[in-house]
Design a protein around this motif. Structure first.
Motif, PDB file in Angstrom:
ATOM      1  N   LEU A 232       0.844  -1.194   0.000  1.00  0.00           N
ATOM      2  CA  LEU A 232       0.000   0.000   0.000  1.00  0.00           C
ATOM      3  C   LEU A 232       0.880   1.246   0.000  1.00  0.00           C
ATOM      4  O   LEU A 232       1.665   1.471   0.932  1.00  0.00           O
ATOM      5  N   VAL A 233       0.737   2.056  -1.056  1.00  0.00           N
ATOM      6  CA  VAL A 233       1.562   3.253  -1.218  1.00  0.00           C
ATOM      7  C   VAL A 233       0.642   4.471  -1.272  1.00  0.00           C
ATOM      8  O   VAL A 233      -0.176   4.609  -2.192  1.00  0.00           O
ATOM      9  N   LEU A 234       0.750   5.344  -0.282  1.00  0.00           N
ATOM     10  CA  LEU A 234      -0.032   6.580  -0.235  1.00  0.00           C
ATOM     11  C   LEU A 234       0.790   7.720  -0.785  1.00  0.00           C
ATOM     12  O   LEU A 234       1.980   7.856  -0.470  1.00  0.00           O
ATOM     13  N   LEU A 235       0.162   8.553  -1.591  1.00  0.00           N
ATOM     14  CA  LEU A 235       0.834   9.698  -2.197  1.00  0.00           C
ATOM     15  C   LEU A 235       0.173  10.975  -1.715  1.00  0.00           C
ATOM     16  O   LEU A 235      -1.035  11.153  -1.863  1.00  0.00           O
ATOM     17  N   SER A 236       0.960  11.862  -1.140  1.00  0.00           N
ATOM     18  CA  SER A 236       0.462  13.162  -0.683  1.00  0.00           C
ATOM     19  C   SER A 236       1.350  14.231  -1.314  1.00  0.00           C
ATOM     20  O   SER A 236       2.316  14.701  -0.713  1.00  0.00           O
ATOM     21  N   LEU A 237       1.015  14.598  -2.552  1.00  0.00           N
ATOM     22  CA  LEU A 237       1.873  15.461  -3.357  1.00  0.00           C
ATOM     23  C   LEU A 237       1.105  16.703  -3.816  1.00  0.00           C
ATOM     24  O   LEU A 237      -0.094  16.834  -3.580  1.00  0.00           O
ATOM     25  N   THR A 238       1.798  17.584  -4.504  1.00  0.00           N
ATOM     26  CA  THR A 238       1.184  18.841  -4.938  1.00  0.00           C
ATOM     27  C   THR A 238       0.060  18.606  -5.926  1.00  0.00           C
ATOM     28  O   THR A 238      -1.007  19.222  -5.847  1.00  0.00           O
ATOM     29  N   ASP A 239       0.289  17.723  -6.885  1.00  0.00           N
ATOM     30  CA  ASP A 239      -0.697  17.422  -7.918  1.00  0.00           C
ATOM     31  C   ASP A 239      -0.348  16.081  -8.543  1.00  0.00           C
ATOM     32  O   ASP A 239       0.584  15.392  -8.111  1.00  0.00           O
ATOM     33  N   TYR A 240      -1.077  15.695  -9.562  1.00  0.00           N
ATOM     34  CA  TYR A 240      -0.854  14.384 -10.160  1.00  0.00           C
ATOM     35  C   TYR A 240       0.408  14.333 -11.010  1.00  0.00           C
ATOM     36  O   TYR A 240       0.997  13.261 -11.180  1.00  0.00           O
ATOM     37  N   GLN A 241       0.821  15.467 -11.569  1.00  0.00           N
ATOM     38  CA  GLN A 241       2.078  15.480 -12.307  1.00  0.00           C
ATOM     39  C   GLN A 241       3.230  15.067 -11.402  1.00  0.00           C
ATOM     40  O   GLN A 241       4.168  14.385 -11.833  1.00  0.00           O
ATOM     41  N   ALA A 242       3.150  15.450 -10.135  1.00  0.00           N
ATOM     42  CA  ALA A 242       4.201  15.073  -9.183  1.00  0.00           C
ATOM     43  C   ALA A 242       4.284  13.560  -9.024  1.00  0.00           C
ATOM     44  O   ALA A 242       5.368  13.008  -8.795  1.00  0.00           O
ATOM     45  N   MET A 243       3.151  12.855  -9.156  1.00  0.00           N
ATOM     46  CA  MET A 243       3.183  11.391  -9.095  1.00  0.00           C
ATOM     47  C   MET A 243       4.004  10.826 -10.247  1.00  0.00           C
ATOM     48  O   MET A 243       4.824   9.914 -10.060  1.00  0.00           O
TER      49      MET A 243
ATOM     50  N   VAL B  94      -0.654  -1.106  -4.620  1.00  0.00           N
ATOM     51  CA  VAL B  94      -1.887  -0.325  -4.565  1.00  0.00           C
ATOM     52  C   VAL B  94      -1.489   1.125  -4.324  1.00  0.00           C
ATOM     53  O   VAL B  94      -0.946   1.455  -3.260  1.00  0.00           O
ATOM     54  N   LEU B  95      -1.733   1.958  -5.312  1.00  0.00           N
ATOM     55  CA  LEU B  95      -1.420   3.382  -5.202  1.00  0.00           C
ATOM     56  C   LEU B  95      -2.687   4.128  -4.796  1.00  0.00           C
ATOM     57  O   LEU B  95      -3.726   4.021  -5.463  1.00  0.00           O
ATOM     58  N   VAL B  96      -2.593   4.867  -3.707  1.00  0.00           N
ATOM     59  CA  VAL B  96      -3.707   5.697  -3.253  1.00  0.00           C
ATOM     60  C   VAL B  96      -3.233   7.143  -3.322  1.00  0.00           C
ATOM     61  O   VAL B  96      -2.452   7.593  -2.479  1.00  0.00           O
ATOM     62  N   ASN B  97      -3.687   7.844  -4.349  1.00  0.00           N
ATOM     63  CA  ASN B  97      -3.222   9.214  -4.550  1.00  0.00           C
ATOM     64  C   ASN B  97      -4.177  10.171  -3.849  1.00  0.00           C
ATOM     65  O   ASN B  97      -5.335  10.308  -4.236  1.00  0.00           O
ATOM     66  N   LEU B  98      -3.681  10.834  -2.813  1.00  0.00           N
ATOM     67  CA  LEU B  98      -4.473  11.764  -2.011  1.00  0.00           C
ATOM     68  C   LEU B  98      -4.192  13.212  -2.394  1.00  0.00           C
ATOM     69  O   LEU B  98      -4.506  14.129  -1.645  1.00  0.00           O
ATOM     70  N   SER B  99      -3.602  13.408  -3.580  1.00  0.00           N
ATOM     71  CA  SER B  99      -3.279  14.740  -4.062  1.00  0.00           C
ATOM     72  C   SER B  99      -4.493  15.338  -4.775  1.00  0.00           C
ATOM     73  O   SER B  99      -5.364  14.626  -5.263  1.00  0.00           O
ATOM     74  N   SER B 100      -4.519  16.648  -4.854  1.00  0.00           N
ATOM     75  CA  SER B 100      -5.624  17.340  -5.507  1.00  0.00           C
ATOM     76  C   SER B 100      -5.295  17.603  -6.969  1.00  0.00           C
ATOM     77  O   SER B 100      -4.170  17.985  -7.300  1.00  0.00           O
ATOM     78  N   ASP B 101      -6.281  17.378  -7.842  1.00  0.00           N
ATOM     79  CA  ASP B 101      -6.135  17.697  -9.255  1.00  0.00           C
ATOM     80  C   ASP B 101      -7.506  17.609  -9.897  1.00  0.00           C
ATOM     81  O   ASP B 101      -8.509  17.440  -9.199  1.00  0.00           O
TER      82      ASP B 101
ATOM     83  N   THR C 134      -8.317   6.798  -5.954  1.00  0.00           N
ATOM     84  CA  THR C 134      -8.258   8.245  -5.752  1.00  0.00           C
ATOM     85  C   THR C 134      -8.727   8.547  -4.342  1.00  0.00           C
ATOM     86  O   THR C 134      -9.676   7.933  -3.859  1.00  0.00           O
ATOM     87  N   GLY C 135      -8.073   9.491  -3.687  1.00  0.00           N
ATOM     88  CA  GLY C 135      -8.493   9.876  -2.353  1.00  0.00           C
ATOM     89  C   GLY C 135      -8.533  11.380  -2.191  1.00  0.00           C
ATOM     90  O   GLY C 135      -7.779  12.110  -2.842  1.00  0.00           O
ATOM     91  N   GLY C 136      -9.414  11.843  -1.336  1.00  0.00           N
ATOM     92  CA  GLY C 136      -9.485  13.263  -1.003  1.00  0.00           C
ATOM     93  C   GLY C 136      -9.810  13.431   0.466  1.00  0.00           C
ATOM     94  O   GLY C 136     -10.905  13.070   0.903  1.00  0.00           O
ATOM     95  N   ILE C 137      -8.857  13.915   1.234  1.00  0.00           N
ATOM     96  CA  ILE C 137      -9.066  14.113   2.675  1.00  0.00           C
ATOM     97  C   ILE C 137      -9.729  15.464   2.888  1.00  0.00           C
ATOM     98  O   ILE C 137      -9.226  16.503   2.433  1.00  0.00           O
ATOM     99  N   MET C 138     -10.839  15.463   3.619  1.00  0.00           N
ATOM    100  CA  MET C 138     -11.671  16.654   3.705  1.00  0.00           C
ATOM    101  C   MET C 138     -11.462  17.476   4.972  1.00  0.00           C
ATOM    102  O   MET C 138     -12.316  18.271   5.348  1.00  0.00           O
TER     103      MET C 138
END
Length: 298
Positions: free
Chosen positions: A72-83, A97-104, A125-129
């Motif tokens: 399980l790999v969580l990504l907390s980056l500036t945007d999806y390009q950073a991924m 399993v990639l869980v991208n918590l970045s906004s885009d 895709t993830g979005g922390i509120m």
């Protein structure tokens, strides 16, 4: 695939890799460590990992090393390009399993899901509120979308960050929910500052305005269920709060702002919604009729 029950009947907490150690990333690492998860971290600026490493996280020397450490790999980056920038050079993403918590944008999110799948990974895709200080508390929650089986397999671990809500299989849905909520949130905050500036032109302190603004927001909250039903049934009875009446109020807010010499962009934008409804002959309908012009601006 690892499940949240562990392997072979063990109760060992799932290992997690987290890439990106801004305030949100660090908050997630701290929550995972407190829950007993082995956490591997990587950040482009390595010194940002010092604090979480001191609390028990393992610092990876490269993104590839970080990815190898956990399914399980969580990504907390500036945007999806950073991924793409970070994981593009990683040769093997198979079984991850990639869980991208970045906004885009939702479109970029869907493209990212396809990119991950082409490289043998599963994608959520993830979005922390909530803001970083709230992550890991009972008030924290997050939207997710993507394959339901992947979400189910990792729901317990994701729940350490905040209550997880699966919004559907479309990878773009979590991003849409995230952006739609921020649309309301950011507009409300701007409206509060605009109102504070309007009263401030007469020497009223912003703290004196705040409780009254909160009362108005509570009224708006009470209106939401009925208003939402009208939007989806396309039923906009003109017995109360018509577009013409509310539009006149919007015009008065704009006039008061002009007199005060403050910024006019926000009240002009609000008034434009009412003007459009009135111009199309819907001034006698409920203010919810504005949805037509918002959906299809002309």
């Amino acid at each position: 695939m690892w499940t949240d029950e562990g392997t072979e009947g063990n109760n060992v907490e799932q290992p997690v890799t987290l890439i990106g150690l801004g305030p949100m990333g660090q908050a997630m690492v701290n929550s995972l460590l407190e829950a007993g998860h082995p956490v591997t971290v990587w950040n482009r600026t390595a010194s940002r990992a010092d604090g979480v490493v001191a609390r028990g996280a393992v610092r990876a020397a490269s993104p590839a090393e970080a990815v190898r450490a956990s399914e399980l790999v969580l990504l907390s980056l500036t945007d999806y390009q950073a991924m793409y920038d970070v994981l593009g050079p990683v040769e093997d993403l198979r079984g991850k399993v990639l869980v991208n918590l970045s906004s885009d944008s939702p479109a970029r999110t869907r493209e990212a899901a396809e990119w991950a799948e082409r490289r043998g990974a599963r994608f959520l895709t993830g979005g922390i509120m909530v803001p970083a200080p709230v992550v890991g508390t009972e008030a924290s929650y997050a939207y997710y979308s993507g394959p339901r089986d992947v979400f189910d397999a990792h729901e317990k671990t994701l729940g350490v960050i905040g209550a997880p809500h699966h919004m559907g299989a479309d990878p773009g849905l979590a991003q849409l929910f995230y952006q739609a909520n921020l649309d309301v949130f950011l507009t409300a905050l701007s409206a509060f500052l605009h109102g504070a500036a309007l009263l401030g032109s007469a020497g009223v302190p912003a703290p004196d305005f705040a409780p009254w603004a909160a009362q108005v927001l509570q009224l708006a909250i009470q209106l939401l269920p009925e208003s939402a039903a009208r939007v989806d049934t396309d039923d906009h009875p003109g017995d109360l709060s018509t577009a013409r009446m509310m539009g006149a109020t919007a015009d008065h807010v704009l006039a008061a702002s002009e007199e005060a010499g403050i910024d006019l962009d926000l009240p002009r934008a609000v008034k434009a919604n009412y003007d459009r409804a009135i111009a199309t002959g819907c001034g006698g309908d409920n203010w919810t009729r504005l949805i037509d012009g918002i959906r299809n601006p002309r």
